[in-house]
Design an enzyme around this catalytic site. Structure first.
Site, PDB file in Angstrom:
ATOM      1  N   ARG A  30      -0.757   4.940  -1.267  1.00  0.00           N
ATOM      2  CA  ARG A  30      -1.722   6.009  -1.066  1.00  0.00           C
ATOM      3  C   ARG A  30      -2.563   5.828   0.197  1.00  0.00           C
ATOM      4  O   ARG A  30      -2.787   6.777   0.942  1.00  0.00           O
ATOM      5  CB  ARG A  30      -2.656   6.054  -2.285  1.00  0.00           C
ATOM      6  CG  ARG A  30      -3.563   7.268  -2.316  1.00  0.00           C
ATOM      7  CD  ARG A  30      -4.627   7.117  -3.411  1.00  0.00           C
ATOM      8  NE  ARG A  30      -4.129   6.612  -4.657  1.00  0.00           N
ATOM      9  CZ  ARG A  30      -3.777   7.352  -5.707  1.00  0.00           C
ATOM     10  NH1 ARG A  30      -3.894   8.650  -5.668  1.00  0.00           N
ATOM     11  NH2 ARG A  30      -3.329   6.784  -6.813  1.00  0.00           N
ATOM     12  N   CYS A  38       3.847  29.119 -15.571  1.00  0.00           N
ATOM     13  CA  CYS A  38       3.447  29.620 -16.888  1.00  0.00           C
ATOM     14  C   CYS A  38       2.922  28.496 -17.774  1.00  0.00           C
ATOM     15  O   CYS A  38       3.541  28.130 -18.776  1.00  0.00           O
ATOM     16  CB  CYS A  38       4.635  30.311 -17.530  1.00  0.00           C
ATOM     17  SG  CYS A  38       5.121  31.725 -16.553  1.00  0.00           S
ATOM     18  N   ARG A  89      -1.020  16.325  -9.424  1.00  0.00           N
ATOM     19  CA  ARG A  89      -2.146  15.431  -9.682  1.00  0.00           C
ATOM     20  C   ARG A  89      -3.316  16.097 -10.407  1.00  0.00           C
ATOM     21  O   ARG A  89      -3.854  15.513 -11.347  1.00  0.00           O
ATOM     22  CB  ARG A  89      -2.623  14.759  -8.387  1.00  0.00           C
ATOM     23  CG  ARG A  89      -1.510  14.019  -7.628  1.00  0.00           C
ATOM     24  CD  ARG A  89      -2.043  13.107  -6.541  1.00  0.00           C
ATOM     25  NE  ARG A  89      -2.782  12.006  -7.100  1.00  0.00           N
ATOM     26  CZ  ARG A  89      -4.084  11.902  -7.126  1.00  0.00           C
ATOM     27  NH1 ARG A  89      -4.825  12.837  -6.574  1.00  0.00           N
ATOM     28  NH2 ARG A  89      -4.673  10.881  -7.695  1.00  0.00           N
ATOM     29  N   PRO A 130       0.826  -1.209   0.000  1.00  0.00           N
ATOM     30  CA  PRO A 130       0.000   0.000   0.000  1.00  0.00           C
ATOM     31  C   PRO A 130       0.861   1.260   0.000  1.00  0.00           C
ATOM     32  O   PRO A 130       1.902   1.304   0.652  1.00  0.00           O
ATOM     33  CB  PRO A 130      -0.785  -0.104   1.313  1.00  0.00           C
ATOM     34  CG  PRO A 130       0.092  -0.909   2.213  1.00  0.00           C
ATOM     35  CD  PRO A 130       0.853  -1.869   1.326  1.00  0.00           C
ATOM     36  N   TYR A 135      -3.864  14.290 -13.929  1.00  0.00           N
ATOM     37  CA  TYR A 135      -4.975  13.329 -13.979  1.00  0.00           C
ATOM     38  C   TYR A 135      -6.339  13.999 -13.889  1.00  0.00           C
ATOM     39  O   TYR A 135      -7.360  13.305 -13.802  1.00  0.00           O
ATOM     40  CB  TYR A 135      -4.909  12.335 -12.808  1.00  0.00           C
ATOM     41  CG  TYR A 135      -3.554  11.742 -12.539  1.00  0.00           C
ATOM     42  CD1 TYR A 135      -2.955  10.872 -13.442  1.00  0.00           C
ATOM     43  CD2 TYR A 135      -2.882  12.033 -11.354  1.00  0.00           C
ATOM     44  CE1 TYR A 135      -1.710  10.322 -13.168  1.00  0.00           C
ATOM     45  CE2 TYR A 135      -1.641  11.486 -11.081  1.00  0.00           C
ATOM     46  CZ  TYR A 135      -1.059  10.632 -11.992  1.00  0.00           C
ATOM     47  OH  TYR A 135       0.159  10.086 -11.721  1.00  0.00           O
TER      48      TYR A 135
HETATM   49  N1  LLP Z   1       2.961  -1.503  -6.060  1.00  0.00           N
HETATM   50  C1  LLP Z   1       3.254  -1.200  -7.345  1.00  0.00           C
HETATM   51  C2  LLP Z   1       3.966  -2.186  -8.151  1.00  0.00           C
HETATM   52  C3  LLP Z   1       2.883   0.057  -7.868  1.00  0.00           C
HETATM   53  O1  LLP Z   1       3.169   0.350  -9.139  1.00  0.00           O
HETATM   54  C4  LLP Z   1       2.202   0.991  -7.057  1.00  0.00           C
HETATM   55  C5  LLP Z   1       1.803   2.305  -7.573  1.00  0.00           C
HETATM   56  C6  LLP Z   1       1.933   0.633  -5.713  1.00  0.00           C
HETATM   57  C7  LLP Z   1       2.310  -0.618  -5.267  1.00  0.00           C
HETATM   58  C8  LLP Z   1       1.228   1.556  -4.771  1.00  0.00           C
HETATM   59  O2  LLP Z   1      -0.064   1.809  -5.162  1.00  0.00           O
HETATM   60  P1  LLP Z   1      -1.060   2.619  -4.197  1.00  0.00           P
HETATM   61  O3  LLP Z   1      -1.323   1.762  -2.981  1.00  0.00           O
HETATM   62  O4  LLP Z   1      -0.403   3.883  -3.835  1.00  0.00           O
HETATM   63  O5  LLP Z   1      -2.262   2.815  -5.033  1.00  0.00           O
HETATM   64  N2  LLP Z   1       0.842   9.043  -9.396  1.00  0.00           N
HETATM   65  C9  LLP Z   1      -0.453   8.407  -9.370  1.00  0.00           C
HETATM   66  C10 LLP Z   1      -0.381   7.019  -8.774  1.00  0.00           C
HETATM   67  C11 LLP Z   1       0.620   6.117  -9.455  1.00  0.00           C
HETATM   68  C12 LLP Z   1       0.699   4.756  -8.828  1.00  0.00           C
HETATM   69  C13 LLP Z   1       1.860   3.982  -9.352  1.00  0.00           C
HETATM   70  N3  LLP Z   1       2.046   2.683  -8.781  1.00  0.00           N
HETATM   71  C14 LLP Z   1      -1.431   9.311  -8.624  1.00  0.00           C
HETATM   72  O6  LLP Z   1      -1.041  10.384  -8.186  1.00  0.00           O
HETATM   73  O7  LLP Z   1      -2.595   8.986  -8.515  1.00  0.00           O
END
Ligand code: LLP
Length: 418
Positions: A276, A342, A312, A274, A316
Site C-alpha cells: 500500500r 444491485c 474497499r 510494502p 471495510y
Molecule cells: N506481506 C504480507 C505477508 C501481507 O499479507 C501483506 C498484505 C503485505 C505484505 C502488504 O501489506 P501492505 O504494505 O500493503 O499493508 N485488502 C486490504 C489489505 C489486505 C492486506 C493483505 N496483506 C485493504 O484494502 O485494505
C-alpha cells in the site's frame, strides 16, 4: 505525497489534466502516477541504504505489469502469495532471487513452480506446509530455502479484517512454537532454513506496533543464531499505512529510524514487503456521474464505478476522498456516492460532504492505487475498468478496458445445450 494536484480548477495527474484522460480512455478509469510510485520506492531504498536490504513489493496491492516493471527497473523484488503472482513478477522481470512467497495455502503445483524458478525463500505458515515443501522439494531433488512466518502476537491497531499478527489470526506460527518448528525444519532433508518472517497487518499508522514486533522477533533471531541456525534474512513484512482521511502515518524514513537501531550490528539482510505505501496514493479511480437522485430524505450521486471496481468502502467501510475532476464552486451537498450494482452495500462514500456535481461530470476517488484494481471483479457482468499510467506529460494505457466478449470468453457450453 503524490502527484495528483489541482492546477487552477483542474485536477492533474502529474502534467496531464485528468479531463484529457477521461475523454480519451473513458470511465471507470484507474490512473497511476509513475513518479509517485518511483518516489515511494526510493523513499524505502534511501531509508535503509545503510543496511543490506531487499524491498519486495507486495504484488497483491496492485499487480499491473507496468507498475511491476517500474519497480523491477528500480531494483525491487516481490512478495507473492500465489503461483499467479509469481508468474506476473517473473514476466515483469523481477529476478527470482528477490522473490519471497507467503500465504497459508500454497498448493503442490505452486510449490513446484516456485522451486523451479529458484525464489529467495518460502515464508512458511504451518508445520503441515513445511512438511509438504520438504516432500515436493525431495521429488525434485532440491533443497527449499525457507523462513518461518512467526506470529509475534502484536496488535497492529488497524481494521480487524487486515490485522494478521495477533495470535487469533490464521497467519503464521505462534512465537511460542517457533523454536520447536525451526528444530523440525532443520531436521528435514530438503529444507534449508535461511530466515525469519513476520507481517502483522496492514494500514498501520503508528510506529509502536512495528517496533514492538521487531523487538520480539529479534529476540527469536538472536536465540536461533545462538543455536547455530543460519539466519541470513529477516523479513519484516509490510503494513505501513497511508493517509486516506486525516491519518498521519510514519514515513518509510521514520520507520527505518525506529527499526534500524534495533537490528544494528547483526549480520543479516533485511527484507521488507510494502504494498500500500508504494502504490496506494499513486492511483486514483475516476468515475462519471450518471444520475442524481433524492430518496428517503437523502441525496444520492450515482456514478459509473461500483463496488466491483473498488471494494474497499463496501468491505471495510474504508474512507477515500472524493473530489471533482474540475472544480465548479457550486457549493456543497451531503450525499451517498453509490455505484450501479444491485446491492445496498455498493457505495463509494456515505453521508459525504462533497462539491455539488451535475450529471456527466467526473469525480476522482483518491488513494485507490492499492487494493483497488487488484480486488476488482466482474460482478453484475461489468467489464474490467481500464488502467492508465502517467509519467510527466505522457500517458499510456496499461490495461485496456474489458469487453462484453471478455465476460464470456472462458465459458463453455455442454454438448446437451448445443
Ligand atoms: N506481506 C504480507 C505477508 C501481507 O499479507 C501483506 C498484505 C503485505 C505484505 C502488504 O501489506 P501492505 O504494505 O500493503 O499493508 N485488502 C486490504 C489489505 C489486505 C492486506 C493483505 N496483506 C485493504 O484494502 O485494505
Amino acid at each position: 505525497m503524490h502527484f495528483f494536484e489541482y492546477k487552477g480548477k483542474e485536477l492533474y495527474a502529474e502534467d496531464v489534466p485528468v479531463r484529457v484522460l477521461t475523454a480519451k480512455y473513458g470511465t471507470p478509469l484507474y490512473i497511476y502516477s509513475c513518479r509517485t510510485i518511483e518516489r515511494h520506492f526510493r523513499a524505502y531504498d534511501e531509508a535503509y541504504k545503510a543496511f543490506p536490504h531487499i524491498i519486495c513489493y507486495a504484488l497483491k496491492a496492485n499487480t499491473n505489469g507496468a507498475i511491476l516493471r517500474v519497480l523491477a527497473k528500480n531494483g525491487g523484488g516481490a512478495d507473492i502469495v500465489s503461483g499467479g503472482e509469481l508468474y506476473r513478477a517473473l514476466q515483469a522481470g523481477i529476478p527470482s532471487d528477490k522473490i519471497v512467497y507467503a500465504g497459508v495455502g500454497k498448493t503442490e503445483e505452486e510449490i513446484r513452480f516456485a522451486l523451479t524458478t529458484g525464489i529467495l525463500m518460502f515464508n512458511v505458515e504451518s508445520e503441515d506446509e513445511l512438511r509438504e515443501i520438504d516432500r515436493v522439494a525431495g521429488t525434485m531433488k532440491k533443497k527449499a530455502p525457507i523462513a518461518l512466518r512467526i506470529n509475534p502476537d502484536i496488535d497492529p491497531q488497524t481494521h480487524p479484517y487486515i490485522s494478521t499478527g495477533l495470535k487469533e489470526n490464521k497467519f503464521g506460527i505462534a512465537i511460542g512454537h517457533a523454536l520447536e518448528d525451526y528444530r523440525l525444519a532443520s531436521g528435514l532433508k530438503h529444507i534449508k532454513v535461511v530466515g525469519v518472517h513476520k507481517h502483522i497487518g496492514s494500514q498501520i499508522t503508528k510506529l509502536s506496533p512495528f517496533v514492538d514486533a521487531m523487538k520480539r522477533i529479534l529476540d527469536l533471531v538472536d536465540e536461533l543464531k545462538r543455536r547455530k541456525f543460519d539466519i541470513r534474512y529477516l523479513d519484516i513484512g509490510g503494513g505501513l499505512g497511508i493517509p486516506y482521511l486525516d491519518e498521519a502515518p510514519p514515513e518509510p524514513g521514520d520507520l527505518a529510524k525506529g527499526l534500524l537501531p534495533l537490528v544494528d550490528g547483526r549480520k543479516i539482510t533485511l527484507v521488507m514487503e510494502p504494498g500500500r505505501s508504494i502504490v496506494g496514493n499513486a492511483g486514483i479511480l475516476v468515475t462519471k456521474t450518471l444520475y442524481l437522485k433524492r430518496g428517503g430524505g437523502k441525496d444520492y450521486v450515482i456514478v459509473d464505478a461500483g463496488m466491483n471496481d473498488l471494494m474497499r468502502p463496501s468491505l471495510y467501510g474504508a474512507y477515500h476522498h472524493i473530489i471533482p475532476v474540475v472544480k465548479n464552486r457550486r457549493g456543497k451537498i451531503t450525499a451517498d456516492v453509490v455505484g450501479p450494482i444491485c446491492e445496498s452495500g455498493d457505495f463509494l462514500a456515505k453521508r459525504r460532504h462533497i462539491e455539488k456535481v451535475n450529471r456527466g461530470e467526473y469525480l476522482a476517488v483518491m488513494s485507490a492505487g492499492a487494493y483497488g484494481m487488484s480486488m476488482s471483479s466482474n460482478y453484475n457482468s461489468r467489464p474490467a475498468a481500464a488502467e492508465v499510467m502517467v509519467k510527466g506529460r505522457t500517458h499510456s494505457l496499461i490495461r485496456k478496458r474489458g469487453t462484453y466478449e471478455d465476460l464470456v470468453k472462458d465459458e463453455q457450453v455442454p454438448g446437451y445445450l448445443r
